[in-house]
Design a protein around this motif. Structure first.
Motif, PDB file in Angstrom:
ATOM      1  N   MET A   1       0.818  -1.205   0.000  1.00 22.53           N
ATOM      2  CA  MET A   1       0.000   0.000   0.000  1.00 22.53           C
ATOM      3  C   MET A   1       0.854   1.259   0.000  1.00 22.53           C
ATOM      4  N   GLU A   2       1.938   1.222   0.761  1.00 20.59           N
ATOM      5  CA  GLU A   2       2.831   2.382   0.797  1.00 20.59           C
ATOM      6  C   GLU A   2       3.491   2.606  -0.561  1.00 20.59           C
TER       7      GLU A   2
ATOM      8  N   GLY B   1       0.860   3.882  -3.077  1.00 22.93           N
ATOM      9  CA  GLY B   1       0.207   5.142  -2.761  1.00 22.93           C
ATOM     10  C   GLY B   1      -1.189   5.038  -2.178  1.00 22.93           C
ATOM     11  N   TYR B   2      -1.526   3.884  -1.598  1.00 19.08           N
ATOM     12  CA  TYR B   2      -2.826   3.726  -0.947  1.00 19.08           C
ATOM     13  C   TYR B   2      -2.691   4.056   0.534  1.00 19.08           C
ATOM     14  N   GLU B   3      -3.573   4.918   1.034  1.00 15.25           N
ATOM     15  CA  GLU B   3      -3.498   5.291   2.439  1.00 15.25           C
ATOM     16  C   GLU B   3      -4.276   4.331   3.331  1.00 15.25           C
ATOM     17  N   THR B   4      -5.423   3.867   2.868  1.00 19.38           N
ATOM     18  CA  THR B   4      -6.245   2.941   3.653  1.00 19.38           C
ATOM     19  C   THR B   4      -6.757   1.836   2.741  1.00 19.38           C
TER      20      THR B   4
ATOM     21  N   ASP C   1      -9.169   2.685  -0.021  1.00 15.97           N
ATOM     22  CA  ASP C   1      -8.649   3.120  -1.319  1.00 15.97           C
ATOM     23  C   ASP C   1      -8.458   1.937  -2.263  1.00 15.97           C
TER      24      ASP C   1
END
Length: 230
Positions: A130-131, A134-137, A140
């Motif tokens: 995710m990092e 570019g996914y925050e949660t 997303d």
């Protein structure tokens, strides 16, 4: 509410329980299946601790994509919280399940094989993914694949043709012998020098990919890399 994996239209079922006031649904792809038998013991149970058999659930990796289909249908038709699982054995599988609409994922077979320690490692890998992407949660990630699911008559099909890794090719010719497909035919080789005298590529439909008149490789069977001809 837990939904059966057998003989259920999960889009209809999910809508019905949502209208009845349910907040969420649990889905896995367990399918009613026949147990293994011993063909050398006149069809008796293959498991030595059983004197007879009963039909039971097929679970594990074999049902993962079936589970994703059910999760996808429930997610497209409702706003329910979906606990999805069935065949998840890698963190990538969990991401797929969420992209198909699951709110959270569940595992069983993986834990029976590898124990509970695998959960921490899978969570760590998912957080790293995710990092990097570019996914925050997880919100997303959830449902990202749903817009790409269409009926067969609306598939966007692109022209495709075989590609060969020159560095890894051994010239064994196995790719020309694949079953139920005549898109690749055997090349005829001049054994003196190992060059292909002509290519046996037949430009015909391969599943939903279509072969076109493009450069295609001729297989060398002496271990050297393939050559490409139009």
């Amino acid at each position: 509410m837990k939904a059966s994996g057998t003989n259920v239209d999960h889009m209809v079922f999910a809508k019905a329980i949502e209208e009845a006031g349910a907040d969420g649904i649990t889905i896995n792809g367990a399918q009613l299946a026949a147990p293994p038998i011993d063909i050398y013991r006149r069809g008796k149970p293959a498991m030595s601790n059983l004197g007879n058999n009963a039909l039971g659930a097929l679970v594990g990796p074999a049902v993962r994509q079936h589970s994703n289909r059910m999760i996808c249908n429930a997610a497209r038709g409702t706003g329910l919280t979906i606990a999805g699982g069935g065949g998840i054995s890698k963190w990538e599988h969990a991401v797929e399940t969420i992209m198909y609409g699951a709110t959270l994922t569940q595992m069983c077979t993986k834990l029976l094989w590898d124990g509970f320690d695998c959960i921490a490692q899978m969570n760590e890998n998912m957080l790293r993914f995710m990092e990097e992407e570019g996914y925050e949660t997880l919100a997303d990630v959830r449902g990202l694949s749903l817009p790409y699911i269409v009926t067969p008559d609306h598939l966007e099909v692109y022209d495709e043709y075989p590609r060969f890794d020159r560095e890894r090719c051994t010239g064994c010719g196995r790719c020309t012998r694949i079953g139920s497909c005549s898109a690749l035919g055997p090349c005829f080789i001049r054994r003196s020098g190992g060059l292909a005298s002509r290519c046996g590529i037949r430009r015909r439909s391969l599943s939903w990919w279509t072969m076109r008149h493009r450069p295609v490789p001729c297989i060398r069977r002496n271990g050297s890399p393939p050559i490409f001809r139009s």
